[in-house]
Structure formats: C-alpha cells, structure tokens
Design an enzyme around this catalytic site. Structure first.
Site, PDB file in Angstrom:
ATOM      1  N   GLY A 160       0.837  -1.188   0.000  1.00  0.00           N
ATOM      2  CA  GLY A 160       0.000   0.000   0.000  1.00  0.00           C
ATOM      3  C   GLY A 160       0.869   1.233   0.000  1.00  0.00           C
ATOM      4  N   GLN A 218       3.213   9.865   1.696  1.00  0.00           N
ATOM      5  CA  GLN A 218       4.496   9.187   1.478  1.00  0.00           C
ATOM      6  C   GLN A 218       5.184   9.642   0.197  1.00  0.00           C
ATOM      7  OE1 GLN A 218       2.707   5.031   2.314  1.00  0.00           O
ATOM      8  NE2 GLN A 218       4.832   4.894   2.990  1.00  0.00           N
ATOM      9  N   HIS A 236      -3.083   0.531   8.532  1.00  0.00           N
ATOM     10  CA  HIS A 236      -1.732   1.082   8.383  1.00  0.00           C
ATOM     11  C   HIS A 236      -1.749   2.256   7.398  1.00  0.00           C
ATOM     12  CE1 HIS A 236       2.789   0.593   7.764  1.00  0.00           C
ATOM     13  NE2 HIS A 236       2.427   1.378   6.758  1.00  0.00           N
ATOM     14  N   GLU A 237      -2.404   2.055   6.251  1.00  0.00           N
ATOM     15  CA  GLU A 237      -2.402   3.109   5.224  1.00  0.00           C
ATOM     16  C   GLU A 237      -3.185   4.342   5.676  1.00  0.00           C
ATOM     17  OE1 GLU A 237      -0.290   2.943   2.997  1.00  0.00           O
ATOM     18  OE2 GLU A 237       0.165   0.826   3.268  1.00  0.00           O
TER      19      GLU A 237
HETATM   20 NI    NI Z   1       3.451   2.766   5.502  1.00  0.00          NI
END
Ligand code: NI
Length: 200
Positions: free
Chosen positions: A49, A54, A152-153
């Site tokens: 992912g 990011q 998490h994402e």
């Molecule tokens: Ni990550």
C-alpha cells in the site's frame, strides 16, 4: 505515469494530517494522474500500500494492492483498491479493550521506514467508508490481514506511522526479521488462533 520519490522517516510531511479532497478535485486530470503515479510507485517499491503523504502530497488518498504476499505466508491477495477520504471504524474492541480473538498482529513494515519491521496489534475487523477514484461511495467490512493493511495506510493520513504503534522491543531490521521471526509469528490472526485452540 511516473514513479515518485518516497518520503523517509523524519520528513515532516509524514507527520501532517492530510486534507480531504473535494469530489471535483478527485476527478480532476491532475489528481487522476497522481493516483496513477501512486500505483506505479507502490508497485515499483513492492509495497502492499501507499498513502499520498508518502510521496509528499498531504491529501487523503491511499492505494492498496497485494499481488504476491511473499513476505507474509498464508495471507490472501488484495486486488488493487484506491480510497479517497477514507474513514476506518473498528468493529471489535469496543471500550478500548481488544481481546486476543479480536486482534490481528502483524510484523509491519513501511516504505517510509526502510528496512525496519515491528509487531503491531490492531482490531481484526473494520468498516471502511471512502470514495473510489471516480468519486463513488464505498462502504465495506474487512477482516484479518487486509484490515491491518488498510489501518496502516489510513494511519498515514493522520500522521501516524507503524513504529508509533509497534511494541518497541519487537522492532527489527529486515535481515534480522528474516533470520529470527518465524513465519508463524509474522501474521497472527486472533480469530484463527482461537478456532485452532478450540480444535475447530
Ligand atoms: Ni506505511
């Protein structure tokens, strides 16, 4: 389409709260190209992912895909999914208490925390509400490993990284992870363990 540079731990953008997208902005050619870049970048980096912060864009977009779960044995594949403005609601662990059978425990990694893994315990069943890349509403329930992936994402959109949630004593570099963390420990689905313990 292009492969973007991935922000590494310490980049301030990783710690910002990302802003939601309007439907008009989501449907714009610029955003649609950006989503394609996110998919290319995730695939190039062999990640499960990727969240927009990011790649230095503080907006609420994530892409998820798990086509070859080689680092995690016995987990299901996840077809490509694009989520805009996602909201994840745990469906277990009411009152802040997460029983073992309601938890999914994964040695997580992150493309923004290169080389590190650590054990994170999360609710194993969540409701996901979001828009798809065409701006159509999505509303579904995920359980098990994929519930950990989406949590998490979406954490990235709130400036949270897996190392914030990992048990510090379990942090390990990738080489040592491959050496010392047995395949059985890498993903522990509490519901599956409970069924096994009951002999079912
Ligand atoms: Ni990550």
């Amino acid at each position: 389409m292009a492969i973007r540079k991935i922000a590494q731990l310490g980049e301030p953008v990783l710690r910002l709260a990302a802003r939601p997208l309007s439907k008009e902005e989501l449907l714009s050619a610029d955003t649609q190209r950006f989503i394609d870049d996110m998919i290319d970048t995730m695939r190039d980096a062999d990640g499960a992912g990727l969240a927009a912060p990011q790649v230095y864009e503080s907006v609420q977009l994530v892409v998820i895909e798990l086509s070859s779960p080689r680092r995690y044995p016995d987990v299901e594949r996840i077809p490509l999914l694009v989520l805009a403005n996602p909201v994840v609601t745990p469906l277990v662990g009411a009152g802040g208490v997460l029983a073992d059978e309601d938890a999914i425990t994964v040695y997580e990694g992150c493309l923004s925390v290169t080389g590190l893994r650590g054990r994170v315990r999360r609710p194993r069943k969540v409701r996901v509400q979001a828009l798809d890349r065409q701006g159509e509403p999505l509303d579904f329930v995920w359980e098990g490993f994929r519930a950990a992936v989406v949590q998490h994402e979406v954490d990235h959109l709130h400036g949270t990284l897996f190392i914030d949630r990992a048990l510090p004593q379990t942090l390990t570099f990738l080489r040592e992870y491959e050496r010392y963390v047995s395949p059985d420990e890498r993903v522990v689905d509490g519901a599956r363990s409970a069924r096994a313990a009951a002999g079912a």
